[in-house]
Design an enzyme around this catalytic site. Sequence first.
Site, PDB file in Angstrom:
ATOM      1  N   SER A 122      -3.821  19.849  -5.576  1.00  0.00           N
ATOM      2  CA  SER A 122      -4.631  20.349  -6.683  1.00  0.00           C
ATOM      3  C   SER A 122      -6.079  19.881  -6.611  1.00  0.00           C
ATOM      4  O   SER A 122      -6.931  20.419  -7.298  1.00  0.00           O
ATOM      5  CB  SER A 122      -4.017  19.920  -8.021  1.00  0.00           C
ATOM      6  OG  SER A 122      -4.072  18.525  -8.169  1.00  0.00           O
ATOM      7  N   LYS A 159      -7.220  14.356 -11.682  1.00  0.00           N
ATOM      8  CA  LYS A 159      -7.961  15.586 -11.995  1.00  0.00           C
ATOM      9  C   LYS A 159      -9.393  15.239 -12.400  1.00  0.00           C
ATOM     10  O   LYS A 159      -9.712  14.103 -12.687  1.00  0.00           O
ATOM     11  CB  LYS A 159      -7.292  16.321 -13.172  1.00  0.00           C
ATOM     12  CG  LYS A 159      -5.901  16.862 -12.881  1.00  0.00           C
ATOM     13  CD  LYS A 159      -5.920  18.090 -12.026  1.00  0.00           C
ATOM     14  CE  LYS A 159      -4.496  18.607 -11.812  1.00  0.00           C
ATOM     15  NZ  LYS A 159      -3.610  17.617 -11.145  1.00  0.00           N
TER      16      LYS A 159
END
Lengths: 203, 203
Positions: A122, A159
Amino acid sequence: MRKITDRQKQVLEYICDFIDEHSYAPSIRDIQKHFGLKSTKGVKDHIDRLVDKGYLNRKEGTARALKVIRDDTKAIKKVPLVGTVAAGLPLLAEENIEDYLPVSADMGRTEGMFFLRVNGDSMINAAILDGDLVLVRPQPFVEQGEIAVVRIGDEATVKRFFRFDSRIELLPENPDFEPIVYWDEDEDIRVVGKVTAVLRTLE
Amino acid sequence: MRKITDRQKQVLEYICDFIDEHSYAPSIRDIQKHFGLKSTKGVKDHIDRLVDKGYLNRKEGTARALKVIRDDTKAIKKVPLVGTVAAGLPLLAEENIEDYLPVSADMGRTEGMFFLRVNGDSMINAAILDGDLVLVRPQPFVEQGEIAVVRIGDEATVKRFFRFDSRIELLPENPDFEPIVYWDEDEDIRVVGKVTAVLRTLE
DNA sequence: CTCCTACCTATACATATGTTTACTTCTAAA
DNA sequence: TTTAGAAGTAAACATATGTATAGGTAGGAG
């Protein structure tokens, strides 16, 4: 009280170099010879002062039992590698520690820091790949858009972190992934820390 | 000849632990006491054998001068950081060494290895960014498609390496860059080594 | 000047520590 | 059974090494 004289600095440097080369500390007479002194007393004085001033540690009466505390040059610290953490917090429970990796001390404070293995793609556009290790400095808040380790329930994820009022957005760096959005009271979500470095091993 | 007995392993482990804790090696009598032995001789035998078998290094006649060579657990080695090398080879001239960075010994042999700061974005799709450090193991050849450090004239570059007969292709990992093609007798081109790890510092 | 500290010499002491010789016990291989 | 190595006890020995006592010199602070 903190500062050391030039001579003391020379002695400290020699001790550091000696340890680097031999991996054990010099004896007082080793130091004496190196500086061409004709008595051991002077050396012991220097060491006493370096100990007083917090640069050295010593076990009295024990041979070669010097330990450099503050080098003012550089040092290495060991940082624990916490595995691919998912469930099972708190993160730094000893059972989770897989290994210890060396980190240059000039990377700043390493107290409390840890390595984390990244799971998934990701963050691929931030050049963080599946399996990479990230060095994490624990802190409760991060700046807008910084790469952070966030705990959601029992899961930890890496993230980019954004906060707009009471809305929290976790942006992946991969178009195939959707942003994750939370509201403050929504779930048990918490910033664990900031990603400070990335380490990848090829082969 | 290589294997050590269980007892020797215990001794080696104790030595490692002791060094970890005190940062200086135990004396023979320290070891003796720890194992509850009533003579120093047994300990010396063990150390002699550990030295013979290449697990320990020792300066004879010197107090606490033990050095662990092969831990079979882990160790740290220091690898020089050669700057953003461009001109000015040979790569490992001492003047080029900017710093030393710690590397886990379980990354394999580190003899001869060095860090290199990557210049430019040509490997961005391999998740190697401008300013990243790559750990290089010097070797004259690399496998097809491996990421290598290649010297062209006086410049060093990091690319994916391919060889087809006498044609050498250096492929960037960025569509904005063109492959570099050479022929054997074309220019002074040489594989310096293989990229073994990537290290990036954020902040 | 006087006092203090940094730095050094000279000499000696006490012990921490590596090394050695002589034997013993036990286990496993030949 | 014999042989060899691993592991250990016992008792010394030699020296490497930390520590201490008694001064000495030079420079700065008061």
